[in-house]
Design a protein around this motif. Structure first.
Motif, short mmCIF file in Angstrom:
data_model
loop_
_atom_site.label_atom_id
_atom_site.label_comp_id
_atom_site.label_asym_id
_atom_site.label_seq_id
_atom_site.Cartn_x
_atom_site.Cartn_y
_atom_site.Cartn_z
N VAL B 96 46.78 42.48 44.27
CA VAL B 96 45.48 41.70 44.28
C VAL B 96 46.00 40.24 45.69
O VAL B 96 45.32 40.47 46.41
CB VAL B 96 44.98 40.62 43.05
CG1 VAL B 96 43.67 39.98 43.54
CG2 VAL B 96 44.08 41.87 42.47
N GLN B 97 47.04 39.63 45.18
CA GLN B 97 47.20 38.35 46.32
C GLN B 97 47.98 39.31 47.59
O GLN B 97 47.38 38.98 48.80
CB GLN B 97 48.64 37.42 45.32
CG GLN B 97 47.74 36.54 44.63
CD GLN B 97 49.46 36.23 43.56
OE1 GLN B 97 50.41 37.10 43.77
NE2 GLN B 97 48.49 34.79 42.76
N VAL B 98 48.71 40.75 46.82
CA VAL B 98 49.01 40.90 48.34
C VAL B 98 48.18 41.59 49.26
O VAL B 98 48.16 41.50 50.80
CB VAL B 98 50.63 41.57 48.13
CG1 VAL B 98 50.75 42.53 49.15
CG2 VAL B 98 51.73 41.03 47.37
N VAL B 99 47.25 41.91 48.79
CA VAL B 99 46.63 42.69 49.37
C VAL B 99 45.27 42.00 50.28
O VAL B 99 45.23 41.76 51.46
CB VAL B 99 45.25 43.61 48.67
CG1 VAL B 99 44.06 44.24 49.13
CG2 VAL B 99 46.19 45.15 48.06
N ARG B 100 45.27 40.78 49.45
CA ARG B 100 43.86 40.14 49.76
C ARG B 100 45.03 38.55 50.98
O ARG B 100 43.88 38.78 52.20
CB ARG B 100 43.55 38.85 49.25
CG ARG B 100 42.82 39.82 48.11
CD ARG B 100 41.76 39.02 47.62
NE ARG B 100 41.17 37.77 48.36
CZ ARG B 100 40.11 36.51 47.98
NH1 ARG B 100 40.33 36.24 47.13
NH2 ARG B 100 39.81 36.00 48.69
N LEU B 118 39.01 42.06 38.80
CA LEU B 118 39.32 43.38 37.64
C LEU B 118 38.98 43.33 36.16
O LEU B 118 39.88 41.46 35.55
CB LEU B 118 40.12 43.88 38.20
CG LEU B 118 40.96 44.31 39.58
CD1 LEU B 118 41.46 43.11 40.72
CD2 LEU B 118 41.91 45.32 40.11
N LEU B 119 38.97 44.39 35.64
CA LEU B 119 39.02 44.05 34.00
C LEU B 119 40.33 45.03 33.49
O LEU B 119 40.32 46.20 34.45
CB LEU B 119 37.70 44.52 32.88
CG LEU B 119 36.67 43.34 33.35
CD1 LEU B 119 35.80 44.35 32.61
CD2 LEU B 119 36.77 42.63 33.18
N LEU B 120 41.57 44.28 33.06
CA LEU B 120 42.84 45.44 32.48
C LEU B 120 42.42 45.49 31.62
O LEU B 120 42.37 44.50 30.99
CB LEU B 120 43.84 44.62 33.71
CG LEU B 120 45.26 45.41 33.07
CD1 LEU B 120 45.12 46.87 34.30
CD2 LEU B 120 46.09 44.27 34.00
N LEU B 133 40.93 39.42 32.71
CA LEU B 133 39.74 39.67 33.76
C LEU B 133 41.18 38.78 34.75
O LEU B 133 41.65 37.53 34.67
CB LEU B 133 39.09 38.22 33.21
CG LEU B 133 37.78 38.06 33.99
CD1 LEU B 133 37.70 39.17 35.41
CD2 LEU B 133 36.63 37.50 33.56
N ILE B 134 41.06 39.36 35.99
CA ILE B 134 42.31 39.21 37.22
C ILE B 134 40.80 38.08 37.42
O ILE B 134 40.63 39.54 38.43
CB ILE B 134 43.40 40.43 37.24
CG1 ILE B 134 43.29 40.99 36.33
CG2 ILE B 134 43.97 39.63 38.16
CD1 ILE B 134 44.82 41.35 36.37
N TYR B 135 41.60 37.54 38.56
CA TYR B 135 40.72 36.30 39.61
C TYR B 135 40.63 36.48 40.90
O TYR B 135 42.32 36.78 40.71
CB TYR B 135 40.44 35.15 38.96
CG TYR B 135 40.13 34.58 37.66
CD1 TYR B 135 38.33 35.02 37.62
CD2 TYR B 135 40.86 34.05 36.67
CE1 TYR B 135 38.22 34.39 36.31
CE2 TYR B 135 39.83 33.79 35.51
CZ TYR B 135 38.93 34.10 35.71
OH TYR B 135 37.80 33.55 34.18
#
Lengths: 249, 249
Positions: B96-100, B118-120, B133-135
């Protein structure tokens, strides 16, 4: 936070508002949000308010004192003398504009929003009860039978029960129960909405009295309604057949 | 809009996601939001995604291709080889960090948010199923028995039924019913959430198979559940005594 609900039904008008205000979770207070704006033999006008308390109280205060006339000569304009609920909604919308225009320059630099919304309901003369939703810009819409309720504030938790259960032919006692259930759902999921709840019921038949009441935090009827509802839901969920694609668990 | 729900129960893990995406009300599409991230004898990992589709698809794409190693020498890091679900959550948060970080400079000038959540959920090795839960910032929390569900997206309409009906001891068939009812409430109140609904059920007992299924817009079981529920609610509301302070209407 706030939750206010208005229902306009064939049988009459219901308005309901919680009383919790908060600035952060560590600063709760109890303030009335269902206000009586006019009470006379020929009119009963009520408003529910949502938004910053300093703004909504100023709007109510201005309406109680009356707005100056447009040309400055005719004295004040007041809900005590508007000829219809439509004109009442106009006056309330104007009060919202006047207050926000006055307060915005002081509050905007502090990032404090002056947004407010109101439910305005009641009866003037021999009109049937009417219900309006007044937006932050002072414009407004009127409730119609196809969508017989308005909500302001924390609206989502309490909406499914209304979407499923309410229509314009719902009798007043059932409507009040559904409104209580809508508040119960909201209070379970958002600590910013809480009892006491203020309630107003105006039967369409104007020979019947308008009822106003405060539901206290320890109200026995509300507690039992909440308990009975939870039991009924649990039972209903069990009654529905299990998904056919799952092994019985 | 989006609605995704994960439940972590004593009996296992349930994940559910709608498939509607929209850019305005005049541009609807159907996209999968419940993704299989790893499927092997020793692991099954699933994710539900909420946020701009271009961002969530990039996150899933990066996870499928693998993230580069920290020092650039060790090849790629992949969910196929993480030793635990906790490490899986770390890797997803990093993706998430890399893409954002990569997309923000291009999207921010257009006021397009790169926020995602995301829910993982899933299982690695002999671990019991776990749910995270990934913020949007890549940090995450793990589901615990006291609060046995996570929601992302349009969460409020569907929450009261879960607050009232779900606890960690709820058996899987009832949990799936409550999840369907939660989706039904949400879809009635928000056109941005709609069937098909994707579903994954992972029993805690790893000898039982993981079930994945798509509930189509014309699914008979779902339609009957919705209908039966509406009937049961109407009946329950009538069964509760009327407010004692109102005249019988």
């Amino acid at each position: 936070m706030t939750y206010c609900l208005g229902m306009l039904l064939d049988a009459g008008l219901v308005m309901m508002a919680d009383t919790r205000t908060n600035a952060g979770v560590d600063n709760f207070s109890c303030y009335r949000k269902l206000h009586t704006l006019a009470e006379a033999p020929d009119r009963q006008i009520f408003a529910c308010t949502s938004g910053s308390l300093s703004v909504t109280q100023s709007v109510i205060g201005l309406l109680n004192e009356g707005l100056p006339s447009h040309d400055g000569t005719d004295g004040i304009r007041h809900l005590d003398s508007v000829p219809t609920m439509f004109r009442a909604a106009h006056l309330v919308g104007e009060a919202v504009q006047v207050v926000r225009n006055a307060m915005d320059p002081a509050l905007a630099p502090h990032d404090i929003s002056t947004s407010v919304s109101l439910l305005l309901g009641g009866r003037v003369g021999t009109e049937a009860p009417r219900l309006f939703l007044i937006y932050s810009a002072g414009n407004f819409i009127e409730c119609q039978p196809e969508s017989p309720f308005f909500q302001i504030g924390e609206t989502k938790y309490g909406r499914p029960i209304l979407d499923r259960g309410l229509n314009c032919m719902t009798p007043l006692p059932l409507a009040v129960k559904l409104a209580f259930l809508s508040f119960d759902s909201t209070m379970r999921s958002n600590l910013g909405v809480a009892r006491p709840i203020d309630l107003m019921v105006m039967p369409k038949d104007n020979r019947q009295p308008v009822l106003t009441r405060r539901i206290q935090p320890d109200d026995t009827y509300f507690n039992e309604l909440s308990l009975e509802w939870a039991k009924a839901l649990a039972k209903a969920a069990l009654t529905i057949p299990n998904p056919p694609f799952l092994p019985e668990g």
